[in-house]
Design a protein around this motif. Structure first.
Motif, short mmCIF file in Angstrom:
data_model
loop_
_atom_site.label_atom_id
_atom_site.label_comp_id
_atom_site.label_asym_id
_atom_site.label_seq_id
_atom_site.Cartn_x
_atom_site.Cartn_y
_atom_site.Cartn_z
N UNK A 288 -39.51 -74.14 -18.52
CA UNK A 288 -38.86 -74.97 -17.47
C UNK A 288 -38.36 -74.09 -15.94
N UNK A 289 -37.42 -75.07 -15.16
CA UNK A 289 -37.57 -73.50 -13.85
C UNK A 289 -36.62 -74.95 -13.31
N UNK A 290 -36.33 -74.20 -12.43
CA UNK A 290 -34.05 -73.80 -11.99
C UNK A 290 -34.73 -75.24 -10.40
N UNK A 291 -33.56 -75.31 -10.32
CA UNK A 291 -33.82 -75.62 -8.95
C UNK A 291 -34.41 -74.77 -7.58
N UNK A 292 -34.27 -73.96 -7.85
CA UNK A 292 -34.28 -72.38 -6.40
C UNK A 292 -36.05 -72.40 -7.51
N UNK A 293 -36.42 -72.84 -8.11
CA UNK A 293 -37.82 -72.01 -8.34
C UNK A 293 -38.28 -70.73 -10.08
N UNK A 294 -36.49 -70.46 -10.47
CA UNK A 294 -36.74 -69.28 -11.56
C UNK A 294 -37.05 -69.92 -12.40
N UNK A 295 -37.74 -69.13 -13.32
CA UNK A 295 -38.38 -69.60 -14.77
C UNK A 295 -38.18 -69.45 -15.79
N UNK A 296 -37.45 -70.70 -16.45
CA UNK A 296 -35.72 -70.23 -17.10
C UNK A 296 -37.19 -70.03 -19.47
N UNK B 35 -28.62 -76.88 -16.30
CA UNK B 35 -29.55 -77.29 -15.82
C UNK B 35 -30.93 -75.56 -15.19
N UNK B 36 -29.57 -75.21 -13.67
CA UNK B 36 -30.58 -74.38 -13.05
C UNK B 36 -29.75 -73.04 -13.92
N UNK C 1 -10.76 -74.75 -22.40
CA UNK C 1 -11.85 -74.22 -22.98
C UNK C 1 -13.10 -75.33 -22.80
N UNK C 2 -13.72 -75.02 -21.86
CA UNK C 2 -15.30 -75.65 -21.24
C UNK C 2 -15.99 -75.43 -21.76
N UNK C 3 -16.71 -76.21 -22.17
CA UNK C 3 -18.26 -75.65 -23.23
C UNK C 3 -18.93 -77.17 -22.11
N UNK C 4 -20.21 -76.29 -21.30
CA UNK C 4 -21.69 -76.21 -20.57
C UNK C 4 -22.40 -76.75 -21.70
N UNK D 290 -19.38 -65.81 -9.38
CA UNK D 290 -20.09 -66.53 -9.16
C UNK D 290 -20.77 -65.86 -7.75
N UNK D 291 -21.00 -64.48 -7.46
CA UNK D 291 -21.53 -64.07 -6.78
C UNK D 291 -22.63 -63.11 -7.37
N UNK D 292 -22.51 -62.85 -8.76
CA UNK D 292 -23.70 -61.90 -9.71
C UNK D 292 -24.62 -62.98 -9.38
N UNK D 293 -24.45 -64.61 -9.56
CA UNK D 293 -25.41 -65.60 -10.62
C UNK D 293 -26.57 -65.83 -9.71
N UNK D 294 -27.72 -64.93 -9.81
CA UNK D 294 -29.08 -64.72 -9.25
C UNK D 294 -29.46 -66.79 -9.09
N UNK D 295 -28.68 -67.25 -9.98
CA UNK D 295 -29.37 -68.90 -9.18
C UNK D 295 -28.08 -69.54 -8.72
N UNK D 296 -27.52 -68.79 -8.36
CA UNK D 296 -26.23 -70.34 -8.13
C UNK D 296 -25.95 -70.97 -8.59
N UNK D 297 -26.78 -70.95 -10.17
CA UNK D 297 -25.85 -72.11 -10.89
C UNK D 297 -23.89 -72.04 -11.34
#
Length: 186
Positions: A101-109, A72-73, A155-158, A130-137
């Motif tokens: 929609x928007x993420x929990x940090x306010x970024x537009x999706x 969702x983020x 193999x995990x499907x998100x 994890x370091x490069x993710x701008x929304x820390x999802x």
């Protein structure tokens, strides 16, 4: 020759005595020790193997283990897949004509995550994604025991979209693009 034989025998006995003393010391002082204690590596008497799965080592706070994605983020920017040195992250994005929609940090999706798979069999737990993710999802959890006999289980499907939803979203985008082109020609 006799001197060499005696010295070899004494060396073997000395090694065996050291092993036996360590064995009995371990049996006598079997206690759970936290790896975060300052004197953890100083106490060597009685150190034994952790009896997994009955006992587990304490997990350090900065440990790198199983990856998890809060979809969702996720803005489906694909930075994690590009940063991954072993290509264990597969992402497919579907564009949307409007903001979804928007993420929990306010970024537009503006993109749908049609596919977001992580192959933990390939992952080398470097943490670059994890370091490069701008929304820390995308984060690393404290889960480390994912034993299985089939590699496909790792193999995990998100992604949460069905094939019908993906086809519908792609059709919406194609229709939007066609309408946009038609408006330009007028």
């Amino acid at each position: 020759m006799l001197k060499t034989t005696i010295q070899g025998f004494l060396t073997a006995v000395k090694g065996l005595l050291l092993t036996v003393s360590h064995l009995f010391g371990a049996k006598k002082s079997r206690e759970s020790r936290d790896i975060r204690q300052k004197d953890y590596f100083e106490k060597q008497d009685g150190v034994t193997t952790v009896q997994f799965p009955k006992e587990k080592m304490p997990i350090p706070e900065i440990g790198r283990y199983q990856l998890h994605v809060e979809i969702d983020d996720c803005i489906v920017c694909d930075l994690c897949a590009k940063a991954c040195p072993v290509d264990c992250i597969a992402i497919e994005a579907v564009k949307s004509p409007e903001v979804i929609g928007k993420t929990s940090d306010g970024s537009v999706k503006r993109l749908y995550a049609a596919q977001f798979d992580i192959d933990m069999a390939k992952c080398m737990y470097c943490g670059l994604c994890t370091v490069v993710c701008p929304t820390e999802c995308i984060t690393m959890t404290n889960q480390y025991d994912r034993s299985t006999t089939k590699l496909t289980d790792l193999i995990y499907d998100f992604g949460e979209m069905s094939d019908e939803e993906i086809a519908q979203r792609k059709q919406e985008w194609t229709k939007f693009q066609a309408e946009k082109e038609a408006a330009k020609k007028k």
